[in-house]
Scaffold this motif. Sequence first.
Motif, short mmCIF file in Angstrom:
data_model
loop_
_atom_site.label_atom_id
_atom_site.label_comp_id
_atom_site.label_asym_id
_atom_site.label_seq_id
_atom_site.Cartn_x
_atom_site.Cartn_y
_atom_site.Cartn_z
N LYS A 247 39.31 7.79 -39.00
CA LYS A 247 40.38 7.75 -38.01
C LYS A 247 40.36 9.04 -37.20
O LYS A 247 40.12 10.11 -37.74
CB LYS A 247 41.73 7.59 -38.72
N THR A 248 40.59 8.92 -35.90
CA THR A 248 40.61 10.11 -35.04
C THR A 248 41.94 10.27 -34.33
O THR A 248 42.24 11.38 -33.86
CB THR A 248 39.50 10.04 -33.98
N GLY A 249 42.74 9.20 -34.23
CA GLY A 249 43.99 9.29 -33.48
C GLY A 249 43.73 9.34 -31.99
O GLY A 249 44.16 8.48 -31.22
N SER A 250 42.97 10.32 -31.57
CA SER A 250 42.62 10.51 -30.16
C SER A 250 41.41 9.66 -29.78
O SER A 250 40.40 9.64 -30.49
CB SER A 250 42.29 11.99 -29.92
N GLU A 251 41.52 8.98 -28.65
CA GLU A 251 40.37 8.22 -28.15
C GLU A 251 39.25 9.17 -27.70
O GLU A 251 38.07 8.86 -27.86
CB GLU A 251 40.79 7.32 -26.98
N LEU A 252 39.63 10.33 -27.16
CA LEU A 252 38.63 11.31 -26.75
C LEU A 252 37.80 11.77 -27.95
O LEU A 252 36.57 11.87 -27.88
CB LEU A 252 39.30 12.52 -26.08
N ALA A 253 38.47 12.03 -29.08
CA ALA A 253 37.75 12.43 -30.30
C ALA A 253 36.80 11.32 -30.74
O ALA A 253 35.66 11.59 -31.15
CB ALA A 253 38.75 12.75 -31.41
N ALA A 254 37.25 10.07 -30.67
CA ALA A 254 36.40 8.95 -31.08
C ALA A 254 35.17 8.82 -30.17
O ALA A 254 34.05 8.61 -30.64
CB ALA A 254 37.21 7.65 -31.05
N LEU A 255 35.37 8.97 -28.87
CA LEU A 255 34.26 8.87 -27.91
C LEU A 255 33.23 9.97 -28.15
O LEU A 255 32.02 9.71 -28.13
CB LEU A 255 34.80 8.96 -26.48
N LEU A 256 33.71 11.20 -28.37
CA LEU A 256 32.79 12.33 -28.55
C LEU A 256 32.06 12.23 -29.89
O LEU A 256 30.85 12.50 -29.96
CB LEU A 256 33.55 13.65 -28.46
N LYS A 257 32.77 11.82 -30.96
CA LYS A 257 32.12 11.67 -32.26
C LYS A 257 31.09 10.55 -32.22
O LYS A 257 30.00 10.68 -32.76
CB LYS A 257 33.16 11.39 -33.35
N GLU A 258 31.45 9.44 -31.60
CA GLU A 258 30.51 8.32 -31.49
C GLU A 258 29.23 8.75 -30.80
O GLU A 258 28.12 8.50 -31.27
CB GLU A 258 31.16 7.16 -30.73
N SER A 259 29.37 9.43 -29.66
CA SER A 259 28.20 9.87 -28.90
C SER A 259 27.34 10.84 -29.71
O SER A 259 26.12 10.70 -29.78
CB SER A 259 28.67 10.54 -27.59
N ALA A 260 27.99 11.84 -30.35
CA ALA A 260 27.25 12.85 -31.11
C ALA A 260 26.58 12.24 -32.33
O ALA A 260 25.42 12.56 -32.65
CB ALA A 260 28.19 13.97 -31.54
N GLU A 261 27.27 11.35 -33.03
CA GLU A 261 26.74 10.83 -34.29
C GLU A 261 25.66 9.77 -34.07
O GLU A 261 24.77 9.61 -34.91
CB GLU A 261 27.90 10.30 -35.14
N ILE A 262 25.71 9.06 -32.96
CA ILE A 262 24.60 8.17 -32.63
C ILE A 262 23.34 8.99 -32.40
O ILE A 262 22.25 8.64 -32.88
CB ILE A 262 24.93 7.31 -31.38
N LYS A 263 23.47 10.11 -31.70
CA LYS A 263 22.31 10.97 -31.45
C LYS A 263 21.78 11.58 -32.75
O LYS A 263 20.57 11.74 -32.91
CB LYS A 263 22.68 12.07 -30.46
N LYS A 264 22.69 11.95 -33.67
CA LYS A 264 22.27 12.57 -34.93
C LYS A 264 21.62 11.57 -35.88
O LYS A 264 20.62 11.86 -36.53
CB LYS A 264 23.49 13.20 -35.63
N ASN A 265 22.22 10.39 -36.00
CA ASN A 265 21.81 9.43 -37.02
C ASN A 265 20.81 8.38 -36.54
O ASN A 265 20.12 7.77 -37.35
CB ASN A 265 23.05 8.72 -37.60
#
Length: 453
Positions: A247-265
């Motif tokens: 859970k991130t609460g913030s949509e901005l946090a979700a968007l940034l985590k999704e982008s970063a973690e797709i690149k990492k994983n």
Amino acid sequence: MYAILDIETTGGKYNEEGITEIAIYRYDGHKVTDQFISLVNPEREIQPFVVNLTGINSNMLKNAPKFYEVAKRIVEITEDCIIVAHNSSFDYRILKTEFKRLGFPYKRKTLCTVELSKQLIPDMESYSLGKLARALGIPVSDRHRANGDAMATVKLFKMLLNKDLEKVIIKSSVKNDKKPKMASNLKDIIEELPTETGVYYIHNDKGEIIYIGKSNNIKKRITQHFTNKSSKSKKIQALVSAVTYEKTGSELAALLKESAEIKKNKPIFNRALRRTIFTHALYSFTDDNGYINLKIDKSNIEDTPITTFSTRPSGKNFIHKVTDDYNLCQKLTGIYATKTSCFNYEVKECLGACVNEEPPSEYNKRVQALIEKYSYKNKDMLLIDRGRDIDEKSVFLIENGVFRGMGFFDLNHQINNREILESLITPMENNRDTQHIIHSYMRRNKRLKIIQL
């Protein structure tokens, strides 16, 4: 599932210590689901230095249960769990020793928050629980008592899960699950998911992440994955063993985590996605008469834009809106192609920059105000948004126009301490995708709080 624990002992010779107090929190990665806290009669003397450290003395333990009386409860609450502790080798060794005295083999996988902290929060002055908690702004009550230290470890572990962009902890947990949720049981997976904003991870039976996504309603989005008839969805349905989420609460946090973690994983079903998630940008230039002009153009990797857009139409809609909001000239914003005056000048709604009537210095003030609002070039600032809980906020750090990372902070704690702020932040890459995500979100969300540093 995790069993986060802390144990206080009598001290003494190696493998001859006894437990004086134990606290265990069963934690599903999001919340505590069960807990067990108890003093324990060790049936042996407590070393004086331990009495001074913990405040636990023999008189306090006379009527406390002996270990064999709490052993069953410890087995139950840690069943199918990974043991998590600050210096887990010590706590796990103590537990195994006590069970061995009862003739019972006790075996669990373990995670050490000392080792995880060294990997995910490098360069800290100390990794002792007390000093680490202080540096990270984690409140600790009853230091050197099992319950206080175990709860501090829960809060630390929650922070470490958020900082683990490569999802090593989650993948290990899914792989450890003795009862994987197979694809034939998709309804059971869906029922356990929240209807909140966050990032979700679809795993195969080896614990590997095969797809990462973001949604404002995780349960609804996973239901779509599991009912869609597309070729990709059918492949996911055939391979899925479990779904985890943050859970991130913030949509901005979700968007940034999704982008970063797709690149990492690099999940197998994300690889063809998001090479570039924006196509156009807003640029400025000064013409021969000294007026700042604006234009929507294809994004150029060599130039720094004011803000970016997913499509040309979204850029055009934006330039029309800000032309009205800031009373700008249609000619100088590229809306009205003309060699003379713009349309708004003819209806007396433009102050005349298009025909050099309004001084450039006056006109440019309004353009600069627009640029100041929608660009973070060369700025030091914090963006504050919703958190995962009502008493929490998310925070995004930008230094000299560069996105440094994001984190979460408790509303009971101030974030004006720069050292604590930087330790809360999970470092993230500043790239064109993250810049676009932040630009777009700042445009769309008026409730976003901005603090200039």
